[in-house]
Design a protein around this motif. Structure first.
Motif, PDB file in Angstrom:
ATOM      1  N   SER A 352       0.852  -1.361  -0.102  1.00 55.29           N
ATOM      2  CA  SER A 352       0.043  -0.005  -0.033  1.00 55.29           C
ATOM      3  C   SER A 352       0.822   1.256   0.190  1.00 55.29           C
ATOM      4  O   SER A 352       0.535   2.066  -0.450  1.00 55.29           O
ATOM      5  CB  SER A 352      -0.914  -0.134   1.059  1.00 55.29           C
ATOM      6  OG  SER A 352      -1.872  -1.124   1.174  1.00 55.29           O
ATOM      7  N   GLN A 362      -0.546   1.703  -9.230  1.00 53.02           N
ATOM      8  CA  GLN A 362      -1.763   1.560  -8.377  1.00 53.02           C
ATOM      9  C   GLN A 362      -3.208   1.542  -9.436  1.00 53.02           C
ATOM     10  O   GLN A 362      -3.965   0.675  -9.338  1.00 53.02           O
ATOM     11  CB  GLN A 362      -2.223   2.744  -7.657  1.00 53.02           C
ATOM     12  CG  GLN A 362      -3.423   2.468  -6.676  1.00 53.02           C
ATOM     13  CD  GLN A 362      -3.648   3.611  -5.417  1.00 53.02           C
ATOM     14  OE1 GLN A 362      -3.857   3.315  -4.451  1.00 53.02           O
ATOM     15  NE2 GLN A 362      -2.926   4.764  -5.808  1.00 53.02           N
ATOM     16  N   PHE A 503      -4.815   4.429  -2.469  1.00 56.48           N
ATOM     17  CA  PHE A 503      -3.874   5.148  -1.416  1.00 56.48           C
ATOM     18  C   PHE A 503      -3.145   6.417  -1.854  1.00 56.48           C
ATOM     19  O   PHE A 503      -2.712   6.406  -3.069  1.00 56.48           O
ATOM     20  CB  PHE A 503      -2.855   4.125  -1.129  1.00 56.48           C
ATOM     21  CG  PHE A 503      -3.427   3.019  -0.150  1.00 56.48           C
ATOM     22  CD1 PHE A 503      -3.748   3.085   0.950  1.00 56.48           C
ATOM     23  CD2 PHE A 503      -3.874   1.850  -0.861  1.00 56.48           C
ATOM     24  CE1 PHE A 503      -4.262   1.984   1.788  1.00 56.48           C
ATOM     25  CE2 PHE A 503      -4.358   0.781  -0.119  1.00 56.48           C
ATOM     26  CZ  PHE A 503      -4.565   0.805   1.292  1.00 56.48           C
TER      27      PHE A 503
END
Length: 540
Positions: A352, A362, A503
């Motif tokens: 993450s 991502q 994130f």
């Protein structure tokens, strides 16, 4: 009277001096070995050898520095306390040590070292029966008995337990998104990992997400903290006479209260299953199956989909009846806790963290995840679909390449061995070591070693790389027995979270990252911080 007192103190002083000289001689007697053989080596010091475990630095970092220093050498000499250890820098040598000539390197540290390491009382003996604490035929017996638990067929049955915990994980992420503040990632992922293991391997609900005062959570966290006193006790066990004294006095030396707690939970779960004939088909049931004479060692649904799987296979024929018992289940569940809880929580946290710093990666991963959900009719993808997501697999393994939970690894020779292509003889009970972090950053094997680059694990790059340069789970029969379970946990968490959230980079992470010396694994000082935002209305 004064003369007698002075004489007594002089005698005590002379005894201590004599003991110190004997200990000094015992530790340093082999310090000249590598020089005499003409092998480059790092200079040792009394009493720790090459790596001072009390220096305030993590052994993974100290070891990686030495490996980098000798990057062009296939090997170099080090010392673990007083024991010479040949450090390996070449993946080709590891192919022989871990796989082709595995019968010479069955043990991690050797039977004599294990007896010293786990000397003490009844709870110390539980740790002595876990997979990383046993050696020789005893290890082969336990490994071959419990390996069938972790086949692909069995992991399909574990999916329902992990998916259930993922619901709680998403609720926690939703709360973090509403708060809008950055948070420490392992605080959240550690709960997920612990609850998944508690449900699967202990048959209980750890209540990590719902109960702040959970004893299960508190004791699990304590097991991973190693103070300087803990390290000093381990070192002291290698002083002649100390292990025998601890065994005689039956003094527990490692996390006795916590070990008793987990032992009692597992034994109570086993007792309840036997009394009620309840079956959940979780890891507890599967381990109970394995200690039954008619099912132990059955691996019919074992798949050997690639070379890594083939290398892991242990060829072992049991001689007579096995001696596995309920304490073997306790010890195996404990090693799953130790090897699985913190490592999976750490890996998800690092993943993450990398997603927050690499938004393009991502986005690409989220697109693959969205497609998987779409093909599943909006439902959570099934086991086969999860295993067929290439970029998800690439991202997880690239995270493990850069942020290896375990860096420093060892093997002990079970018989004399000549290192291929050299005249170096590794004698029985001699040790070899390697550092996963060093191999994972070696430009000989990786096109972009210092970057987060998931394409390192594309089919093309894997085909052009020595496979033994990747050591996140180890290789060969001594590789991590719970690898499939850990990867399934990680994949379920990533699918669940990135389907709904993205994130964003935080500001509280201490960079550059430095390993926390109080954690035996490769975790970082100050933790990893990020923010999380909902991707779009109504996804979760």
């Amino acid at each position: 009277l004064q003369n007698n007192t002075l004489e007594m103190w002089l005698e005590i002083f002379l005894v201590f001096i004599t003991l110190f000289v004997l200990l000094y001689r015992h530790v340093t007697k082999s310090f000249g070995k590598w020089k005499s053989l003409g092998i480059p080596y790092t200079k040792p010091s009394f009493p720790m050898g090459t790596y001072n475990f009390l220096s305030g630095r993590h052994v993974d970092e100290m070891s990686a520095e030495d490996h980098k220093k000798y990057l062009d050498q296939g090997y170099f000499g080090t010392f673990l306390l007083g024991k010479p250890v040949l450090a390996i820098n070449d993946a080709n040598f590891l192919k022989h040590i871990e796989v082709k000539d595995f019968d010479h390197f069955v043990d991690r540290t050797g039977e004599a070292a294990n007896k010293k390491m786990f000397a003490g009382g009844d709870t110390d003996k539980i740790w002595a029966k876990q997979l990383s604490g046993i050696s020789g035929d005893g290890w082969k017996e336990v490994r071959s008995a419990f390996t069938p638990i972790f086949t692909s067929g069995k992991m399909k049955g574990m999916l329902k337990f992990i998916k259930h915990i993922a619901v709680d994980l998403n609720k926690e992420m939703e709360e973090k998104a509403k708060q809008g503040e950055e948070f420490e990632l392992k605080d959240v992922y550690g709960k997920f990992s612990l609850d998944a293991l508690a449900s699967s391997a202990f048959g209980v609900n750890a209540e990590s997400f719902t109960n702040k005062d959970s004893k299960f959570v508190r004791y699990a966290a304590t097991i991973f903290k190693h103070s300087k006193l803990d390290i000093a006790i381990i070192v002291a066990k290698f002083i002649p006479g100390v292990p025998q004294l601890l065994d005689t006095l039956k003094l527990n030396t490692f996390k006795a209260k916590e070990t008793k707690y987990f032992r009692d939970i597992i034994l109570q779960t086993i007792k309840n299953r036997k009394q009620t004939n309840e079956r959940k088909n979780d890891l507890v049931d599967l381990m109970l199956d394995c200690i039954k004479e008619d099912t132990a060692g059955n691996d019919e649904d074992e798949e050997e989909s690639d070379q890594y799987e083939k290398d892991m296979k242990l060829n072992h024929t049991r001689k007579g009846k096995h001696n596995l018992d309920e304490i073997s289940i306790v010890a195996t569940a404990m090693v799953l806790l130790v090897a699985g809880y913190d490592t999976t929580g750490m890996t998800l946290s690092f993943l993450s963290y990398e997603m927050s710093k690499n938004p393009e990666a991502q986005k690409k991963l989220q697109e693959e995840i969205d497609q998987a959900y779409e093909e599943a009719g909006g439902e959570f993808p099934d086991y086969n679909a999860i295993q067929s997501l290439p970029y998800l697999d690439m991202v997880i393994h690239e995270t493990l390449r850069i942020h290896s939970p375990v860096g420093y690894n060892t093997r002990s020779a079970t018989k004399d061995y000549v290192l291929p292509g050299t005249d170096i003889v590794i004698k029985k009970d001699d040790m070899v070591s390697w550092n996963a972090k060093s191999l994972h950053f070696d430009p000989k094997y990786w096109t972009n070693p210092t970057e987060f680059y998931p394409e390192h694990f594309s089919k093309e790059e894997k085909a052009n790389r020595n496979p033994y340069a990747y050591q996140a789970f180890g290789q060969g029969p001594r590789a991590c027995i719970g690898m499939r379970f850990a990867l399934l946990e990680a994949k379920v968490a990533v699918l669940s979270v990135l389907r709904s959230f993205s994130f964003k980079e935080g500001t509280k992470t201490q960079e550059p990252l430095v390993l926390d010396v109080d954690n035996i694994l490769g975790w970082v000082k100050g933790g990893l911080w990020a923010r999380v935002e909902p991707r779009e209305e109504g996804v979760y």
